[in-house]
Design a protein around this motif. Sequence first.
Motif, mmCIF file in Angstrom:
data_model
loop_
_atom_site.group_PDB
_atom_site.id
_atom_site.type_symbol
_atom_site.label_atom_id
_atom_site.label_comp_id
_atom_site.label_asym_id
_atom_site.label_seq_id
_atom_site.Cartn_x
_atom_site.Cartn_y
_atom_site.Cartn_z
ATOM 1 N N ILE A 10 0.783 -1.348 0.115
ATOM 2 C CA ILE A 10 -0.123 -0.491 -0.274
ATOM 3 C C ILE A 10 1.319 1.291 -0.317
ATOM 4 N N GLY A 11 1.124 1.693 -0.785
ATOM 5 C CA GLY A 11 1.641 2.962 -0.765
ATOM 6 C C GLY A 11 2.903 3.069 -1.380
ATOM 7 N N VAL A 12 3.615 1.710 -2.168
ATOM 8 C CA VAL A 12 4.820 0.946 -2.159
ATOM 9 C C VAL A 12 4.465 0.546 -3.790
ATOM 10 N N LYS A 13 5.489 0.195 -4.705
ATOM 11 C CA LYS A 13 5.425 -0.807 -6.059
ATOM 12 C C LYS A 13 6.308 -1.379 -5.344
ATOM 13 N N VAL A 14 6.532 -2.839 -6.645
ATOM 14 C CA VAL A 14 7.595 -3.451 -6.815
ATOM 15 C C VAL A 14 8.430 -3.404 -7.415
ATOM 16 N N LEU A 15 9.330 -2.888 -7.766
ATOM 17 C CA LEU A 15 10.766 -2.764 -8.790
ATOM 18 C C LEU A 15 11.066 -3.788 -9.594
ATOM 19 N N GLU A 16 11.097 -4.450 -8.441
ATOM 20 C CA GLU A 16 12.346 -5.938 -8.714
ATOM 21 C C GLU A 16 11.912 -7.070 -7.845
#
Length: 295
Positions: A280-286
């Motif tokens: 929530i409020g973040v996203k996985v880049l890799e």
Amino acid sequence: MALLKIREYFKYVLKFFYETNEAVHKSKIYDKIKEYTNPSDEDFNMITKNGYNKFNSRIHWSLVVLKKAQLIENVDKGVYQITDFGKKFYEENLNFDFKTLKEKTPYLENSKNNSDIDDIEETEDENRNEIEKSIEEYYESVEKDILDRLQSMGESSVDKGTKFENICLELLEKMGYGKKYRTGGSGDRGIDGTLTMDKFGFDIIGVQCKCYKENSKVNDTEITKFAHGLKNVNGINRGIFITTSDYTPQAKKVVEELKDVKIILINGYRLAKYMREYEIGVKVLETRNIYDVII
């Protein structure tokens, strides 16, 4: 006595938290587990070639496993406490082994890497501790950034309150609760939102959200007001209070002494950790894989 295998420490670590029955920094665990297991001084002070204390490393992995099994929870940096589920599990399985833990807890579903604990034990002296430490430090930096942004968000108190309430409700919904309803604002009847216990709408949970700076802790008056709003105004007997700061000792005491209402407290540390874990409020880049050479 020589050091035990990692899996043999689980029951002793959980026993410690059960008997302590309060939040404890992990630095206080080692001496008590030494007392339980009685290793020789030589084994207790054994250092690996990478500079780690071998006994402490095994207690660390025990904390990792017990947390994945939802028997303990991380409530602040380096601070853990037993969960209600952990108490019940321990009372029913005093002398449990790893097989019992895997069968009767969510450990396996919470373990992305299902390596056997004995495999970890074989590699603990080489790369595992360094990898784990690097990951933990990175996660902590992300969580600190989340918390800093939460505490400074919004141009006005109204904007901040609305955004923060929506974030909290979205998080709780993603954690497995049912339908969310935001009620915050003028005439909110003492709560900022509600959730159903499950997707079918059984039972209601009231939610209160306070976006405070780090040094502004939630006090006992605010908890008492929330409890009153839950039970006497809305007819609800369960609540979750969320803040970006923390709670005064008096506030925590009020929660412990409540009889007709059950309130869960989530502080800024736990909130940021949950937001990272549930994205929530973040996203996985890799993502990266960790390999074990088996040939």
